[in-house]
Structure formats: structure tokens, C-alpha cells
Scaffold this motif. Structure first.
Motif, PDB file in Angstrom:
ATOM      1  N   ALA A  70      28.348  25.092  42.835  1.00 18.63           N
ATOM      2  CA  ALA A  70      28.628  25.754  41.554  1.00 18.63           C
ATOM      3  C   ALA A  70      29.173  27.157  41.778  1.00 18.63           C
ATOM      4  CB  ALA A  70      27.367  25.803  40.704  1.00 18.63           C
ATOM      5  N   LYS A  71      28.634  27.881  42.755  1.00 19.41           N
ATOM      6  CA  LYS A  71      29.152  29.212  43.068  1.00 19.41           C
ATOM      7  C   LYS A  71      30.590  29.140  43.547  1.00 19.41           C
ATOM      8  CE  LYS A  71      24.913  31.645  44.326  1.00 19.41           C
ATOM      9  NZ  LYS A  71      24.172  32.266  45.424  1.00 19.41           N
ATOM     10  N   GLU A  72      30.891  28.188  44.424  1.00 20.93           N
ATOM     11  CA  GLU A  72      32.251  28.029  44.933  1.00 20.93           C
ATOM     12  C   GLU A  72      33.227  27.674  43.810  1.00 20.93           C
ATOM     13  OE1 GLU A  72      32.131  25.082  47.983  1.00 20.93           O
ATOM     14  OE2 GLU A  72      30.920  26.327  49.327  1.00 20.93           O
ATOM     15  N   MET A  73      32.817  26.763  42.934  1.00 19.92           N
ATOM     16  CA  MET A  73      33.681  26.367  41.827  1.00 19.92           C
ATOM     17  C   MET A  73      33.891  27.519  40.850  1.00 19.92           C
ATOM     18  SD  MET A  73      32.296  22.481  41.192  1.00 19.92           S
ATOM     19  CE  MET A  73      33.091  22.332  39.616  1.00 19.92           C
ATOM     20  N   ALA A  74      32.856  28.293  40.571  1.00 16.63           N
ATOM     21  CA  ALA A  74      32.980  29.438  39.665  1.00 16.63           C
ATOM     22  C   ALA A  74      33.899  30.498  40.261  1.00 16.63           C
ATOM     23  CB  ALA A  74      31.608  30.024  39.370  1.00 16.63           C
ATOM     24  N   GLN A  75      33.772  30.761  41.549  1.00 12.58           N
ATOM     25  CA  GLN A  75      34.636  31.743  42.197  1.00 12.58           C
ATOM     26  C   GLN A  75      36.088  31.270  42.197  1.00 12.58           C
ATOM     27  OE1 GLN A  75      33.559  34.751  43.193  1.00 12.58           O
ATOM     28  NE2 GLN A  75      35.675  35.276  43.594  1.00 12.58           N
ATOM     29  N   LYS A  76      36.291  29.985  42.437  1.00 14.31           N
ATOM     30  CA  LYS A  76      37.637  29.415  42.423  1.00 14.31           C
ATOM     31  C   LYS A  76      38.247  29.522  41.025  1.00 14.31           C
ATOM     32  CE  LYS A  76      39.882  24.983  43.066  1.00 14.31           C
ATOM     33  NZ  LYS A  76      39.638  23.570  43.320  1.00 14.31           N
ATOM     34  N   ASP A  77      37.464  29.216  39.985  1.00 13.93           N
ATOM     35  CA  ASP A  77      37.953  29.331  38.614  1.00 13.93           C
ATOM     36  C   ASP A  77      38.241  30.777  38.246  1.00 13.93           C
ATOM     37  OD1 ASP A  77      37.815  26.626  38.242  1.00 13.93           O
ATOM     38  OD2 ASP A  77      35.914  26.669  37.159  1.00 13.93           O
ATOM     39  N   LEU A  78      37.384  31.675  38.702  1.00 13.99           N
ATOM     40  CA  LEU A  78      37.571  33.093  38.408  1.00 13.99           C
ATOM     41  C   LEU A  78      38.829  33.628  39.082  1.00 13.99           C
ATOM     42  CD1 LEU A  78      36.147  35.392  36.897  1.00 13.99           C
ATOM     43  CD2 LEU A  78      35.008  35.968  39.014  1.00 13.99           C
ATOM     44  N   ASP A  79      39.104  33.179  40.295  1.00 11.05           N
ATOM     45  CA  ASP A  79      40.299  33.629  41.011  1.00 11.05           C
ATOM     46  C   ASP A  79      41.586  33.056  40.424  1.00 11.05           C
ATOM     47  OD1 ASP A  79      38.769  35.128  42.732  1.00 11.05           O
ATOM     48  OD2 ASP A  79      38.686  33.589  44.283  1.00 11.05           O
ATOM     49  N   SER A  80      41.533  31.841  39.915  1.00  2.00           N
ATOM     50  CA  SER A  80      42.751  31.180  39.449  1.00  2.00           C
ATOM     51  C   SER A  80      43.069  31.464  37.980  1.00  2.00           C
ATOM     52  CB  SER A  80      42.628  29.671  39.660  1.00  2.00           C
ATOM     53  OG  SER A  80      41.626  29.151  38.819  1.00  2.00           O
ATOM     54  N   THR A  81      42.134  32.002  37.218  1.00  2.00           N
ATOM     55  CA  THR A  81      42.360  32.222  35.796  1.00  2.00           C
ATOM     56  C   THR A  81      43.069  33.545  35.554  1.00  2.00           C
ATOM     57  OG1 THR A  81      40.337  31.000  35.342  1.00  2.00           O
ATOM     58  CG2 THR A  81      41.220  32.289  33.556  1.00  2.00           C
ATOM     59  N   ASP A  82      44.050  33.504  34.680  1.00  2.00           N
ATOM     60  CA  ASP A  82      44.780  34.708  34.289  1.00  2.00           C
ATOM     61  C   ASP A  82      44.194  35.187  32.963  1.00  2.00           C
ATOM     62  OD1 ASP A  82      46.630  36.737  34.311  1.00  2.00           O
ATOM     63  OD2 ASP A  82      48.133  35.543  33.268  1.00  2.00           O
ATOM     64  N   PHE A  83      43.463  36.296  32.988  1.00  2.00           N
ATOM     65  CA  PHE A  83      42.808  36.804  31.804  1.00  2.00           C
ATOM     66  C   PHE A  83      43.743  37.695  30.996  1.00  2.00           C
ATOM     67  CE2 PHE A  83      39.229  36.032  34.725  1.00  2.00           C
ATOM     68  CZ  PHE A  83      38.519  35.140  33.952  1.00  2.00           C
ATOM     69  N   ARG A  84      43.495  37.743  29.709  1.00  2.00           N
ATOM     70  CA  ARG A  84      44.285  38.538  28.781  1.00  2.00           C
ATOM     71  C   ARG A  84      43.792  39.977  28.810  1.00  2.00           C
ATOM     72  NH1 ARG A  84      44.564  37.044  22.408  1.00  2.00           N
ATOM     73  NH2 ARG A  84      45.848  38.806  21.771  1.00  2.00           N
ATOM     74  N   LYS A  85      44.721  40.928  28.937  1.00  2.00           N
ATOM     75  CA  LYS A  85      44.367  42.348  28.996  1.00  2.00           C
ATOM     76  C   LYS A  85      44.129  42.874  27.585  1.00  2.00           C
ATOM     77  CE  LYS A  85      45.687  46.631  31.179  1.00  2.00           C
ATOM     78  NZ  LYS A  85      46.637  47.328  32.020  1.00  2.00           N
ATOM     79  N   VAL A  86      43.032  43.621  27.418  1.00  2.00           N
ATOM     80  CA  VAL A  86      42.692  44.215  26.118  1.00  2.00           C
ATOM     81  C   VAL A  86      42.373  45.693  26.309  1.00  2.00           C
ATOM     82  CG1 VAL A  86      41.826  42.069  25.118  1.00  2.00           C
ATOM     83  CG2 VAL A  86      40.263  43.549  26.351  1.00  2.00           C
TER      84      VAL A  86
END
Length: 135
Positions: A70-86
Motif C-alpha cells: 500500500a505504501k509503494e502504491m500510494a507513493q507511485k500514485d503520488l509521484d504520477s499525479t499532476d495536481f492542480r495549483k491553487v
């Protein structure tokens, strides 16, 4: 099922033969089943204890493996996601904030150092995002 196959008593006898000790034959009083029942109960209880210990270790290792995946998958998702700047209406410590997710009252924000904040939705200024219409 395991206790009815008497595999633990057979395994015990096998190891006793390997180390050179054989099971001594003792004569019991006629119709006396006390020692036989005692040995049978000991074998049953010891096999159940061993089975419970094995199940506990298997459960523990399964939970550790699940947590690591779960940690590996969360880190992978966090690295690959492009977040919207606010931006925030009020001054903040961090200049670059990214929107993670909004609930009904608060939004989760993250800065460049991946430190998360909870901020009231009315204090956030959302920038206009251009949508790519190419298909």
C-alpha cells in the motif's frame, strides 16, 4: 483434520529414531487407558498450539506485506499525479500549493515538500484551467 492423521506423533517418532532414541515400550496395567489418553491429549494440544502459532505468524507477515504494498502504491500514485495549483486568499507559509481533494467544508492541500494542510474551501482561490479538447 490434522490431529486425526496423527502426523505430529509420527513426526515425533521419526525424529526420535534419527537421534538414536527409540520409544520405550512399557507395559501398562490391563484396561488402563490413562497414559494412552494423556499422550493423545498432549499430542492433540501441542498440534493445535503449533497450528495457532503458524497462523499468527502468517497473519502478521500478510499484514506487513499488505502495508508495504500500500505504501509503494500510494507513493507511485503520488509521484504520477499532476495536481492542480491553487492560491490562498490570505498569506501562507508556502507559495506553491496544490489541491489534492476537496470535501464539503475543507480541502486538502499539499506544498512542494509534500507537507499537507487542511484549509477552508472559502479561503482558496482556484485558477482557471484550460481543458485540452484533443481526442
Amino acid at each position: 483434520m490434522i490431529k486425526y492423521t496423527r502426523c505430529f506423533s509420527k513426526l515425533n517418532n521419526y525424529f526420535l529414531k534419527k537421534i538414536g532414541k527409540s520409544k520405550k515400550i512399557s507395559l501398562n496395567i490391563h484396561n488402563s487407558n490413562f497414559y494412552d489418553e494423556l499422550e493423545k491429549d498432549y499430542n492433540n494440544n501441542s498440534s493445535l498450539i503449533i497450528l495457532i502459532i503458524v497462523m499468527l505468524f502468517a497473519t502478521f507477515y500478510s499484514l506487513v506485506n499488505t502495508e508495504n504494498k500500500a505504501k509503494e502504491m500510494a507513493q507511485k500514485d503520488l509521484d504520477s499525479t499532476d495536481f492542480r495549483k491553487v492560491e490562498l486568499k490570505k498569506e501562507s507559509k508556502s507559495s506553491d500549493l496544490f489541491l489534492i481533494k476537496c470535501g464539503s467544508n475543507v480541502c486538502a492541500l499539499m506544498d512542494k515538500n509534500r507537507k499537507t494542510y487542511l484549509e477552508d474551501a472559502k479561503n482558496i482561490v482556484f485558477s482557471v484551467q484550460q481543458i485540452d479538447t484533443k481526442k
